[in-house]
Design a protein around this motif. Structure first.
Motif, short mmCIF file in Angstrom:
data_model
loop_
_atom_site.label_atom_id
_atom_site.label_comp_id
_atom_site.label_asym_id
_atom_site.label_seq_id
_atom_site.Cartn_x
_atom_site.Cartn_y
_atom_site.Cartn_z
N PRO A 105 0.97 -4.93 2.09
CA PRO A 105 1.98 -5.68 1.31
C PRO A 105 3.39 -5.13 1.49
N ARG A 106 3.53 -3.92 2.04
CA ARG A 106 4.82 -3.26 2.13
C ARG A 106 5.39 -3.23 3.55
N THR A 107 4.58 -3.60 4.53
CA THR A 107 5.02 -3.49 5.92
C THR A 107 6.11 -4.52 6.22
N THR A 108 7.21 -4.07 6.79
CA THR A 108 8.35 -4.92 7.08
C THR A 108 8.41 -5.27 8.56
N ASP A 140 3.35 8.57 15.99
CA ASP A 140 4.43 7.70 15.51
C ASP A 140 3.88 6.33 15.11
N PHE A 141 2.96 5.82 15.91
CA PHE A 141 2.37 4.50 15.62
C PHE A 141 1.68 4.51 14.25
N HIS A 142 0.78 5.46 14.05
CA HIS A 142 0.00 5.47 12.81
C HIS A 142 0.81 5.95 11.61
N ALA A 143 1.88 6.71 11.87
CA ALA A 143 2.71 7.21 10.76
C ALA A 143 3.39 6.08 10.02
N VAL A 144 3.60 4.96 10.67
CA VAL A 144 4.24 3.82 10.00
C VAL A 144 3.39 3.35 8.82
N PHE A 145 2.09 3.20 9.04
CA PHE A 145 1.20 2.81 7.95
C PHE A 145 1.12 3.89 6.88
N THR A 147 3.34 6.08 6.01
CA THR A 147 4.57 6.06 5.20
C THR A 147 4.62 4.84 4.31
N ALA A 148 4.29 3.67 4.87
CA ALA A 148 4.36 2.42 4.10
C ALA A 148 3.32 2.35 2.99
N SER A 149 2.26 3.14 3.12
CA SER A 149 1.23 3.14 2.07
C SER A 149 1.76 3.63 0.74
N ALA A 150 2.80 4.48 0.78
CA ALA A 150 3.43 5.03 -0.42
C ALA A 150 2.42 5.80 -1.29
N ASN A 151 1.44 6.41 -0.63
CA ASN A 151 0.45 7.22 -1.33
C ASN A 151 0.59 8.66 -0.84
N ALA A 152 1.07 9.54 -1.68
CA ALA A 152 1.38 10.90 -1.26
C ALA A 152 0.15 11.72 -0.90
N GLU A 153 -1.02 11.33 -1.41
CA GLU A 153 -2.23 12.10 -1.13
C GLU A 153 -2.72 11.91 0.31
N ILE A 154 -2.44 10.77 0.91
CA ILE A 154 -2.92 10.52 2.27
C ILE A 154 -2.29 11.47 3.27
N PRO A 155 -0.95 11.60 3.32
CA PRO A 155 -0.39 12.57 4.28
C PRO A 155 -0.78 14.00 3.98
N ARG A 156 -0.99 14.34 2.72
CA ARG A 156 -1.42 15.70 2.39
C ARG A 156 -2.79 15.98 3.00
N ALA A 157 -3.71 15.04 2.86
CA ALA A 157 -5.04 15.22 3.43
C ALA A 157 -5.00 15.23 4.95
N LEU A 158 -4.19 14.35 5.54
CA LEU A 158 -4.11 14.29 6.99
C LEU A 158 -3.45 15.54 7.58
#
Length: 216
Positions: A105-108, A140-145, A147-158
């Motif tokens: 819903p947030r992807t531009t 870079d490709f996957h980082a777009v999703f 970042t757009a997910s706006a869920n801070a726990e996902i990058p922490r786990a990754l």
């Protein structure tokens, strides 16, 4: 409560993070090879740091699965392990799929353009056999999703899991032969929103299967 004077703890944390990043990057790149013994004096001399931040960094790397220790015997780079590969990839795939689902819903339009550009760089790097450029473009490709997910726990786990994945790619699959990821990325970019998360998941699982077969 007054603010404590002095910045000793802050400096200590910065040194610990510096040691962690340097040793982690050397392990991921293969400069520190699987099974290589890690000796405090050598690491301290290399990094120009005291033993305390180096040991703290090694403890953190052990939690990340990149270093293993046997008390009074050794500290070493964790050897490559097929079972660990099979454990890590489904988790990474699920996290990236969740990021893609939350991001829809947030992807531009700008996000989509950024992903197209990243995939073009990725495809070119594959043609050139440039491992560093390919891995960076894939990130870079996957980082777009993510970042757009706006869920801070996902990058922490990754952040904890991805160094293990990238080390496997470099050491077990450095030639980049057989990669279908550029085509899979293109499918993700043209898919309907409801299909994107599953395609993202399959993209990571196909890489995991490819690396798993490399152990044979």
């Amino acid at each position: 409560m007054p603010v404590p004077a002095g910045q000793g703890p802050v400096e200590r944390d910065l040194l610990k993070d510096q040691a962690y990043a340097a040793i982690r990057d050397a392990i991921v790149a293969g400069t520190l090879t699987p099974g290589e013994r890690l000796r405090d004096p050598e690491l301290c001399a290399w990094l120009g740091l005291s033993r305390t931040p180096v040991r703290e960094a090694l403890n953190r790397l052990e939690q990340d699965g990149l270093v293993e220790t046997a008390p009074q015997r050794f500290t070493r780079v964790t050897p490559l392990d097929r079972r660990a590969t099979r454990d890590a990839f489904p988790v990474v795939a699920a996290l990236h799929a969740l990021a893609a689902e939350l991001a829809q819903p947030r992807t531009t339009a700008a996000d989509t353009e950024e992903m197209h550009a990243a995939n073009e760089r990725f495809a070119q790097a594959l043609r050139d056999g440039d491992v560093d450029a390919a891995l960076q473009a894939d990130d870079d490709f996957h980082a777009v999703f993510v970042t757009a997910s706006a869920n801070a726990e996902i990058p922490r786990a990754l952040d904890r899991l991805m160094p293990r994945i990238r080390r496997l790619e470099r050491l077990r699959f450095g030639s980049l032969q057989g990669r279908a990821s550029a085509r899979e990325h293109a499918q993700i970019l043209t898919a309907t929103p409801q299909d994107v998360p599953d395609l993202v998941k399959q993209n990571w699982l196909s890489l995991g299967a490819l690396i798993d077969r490399s152990f044979e």
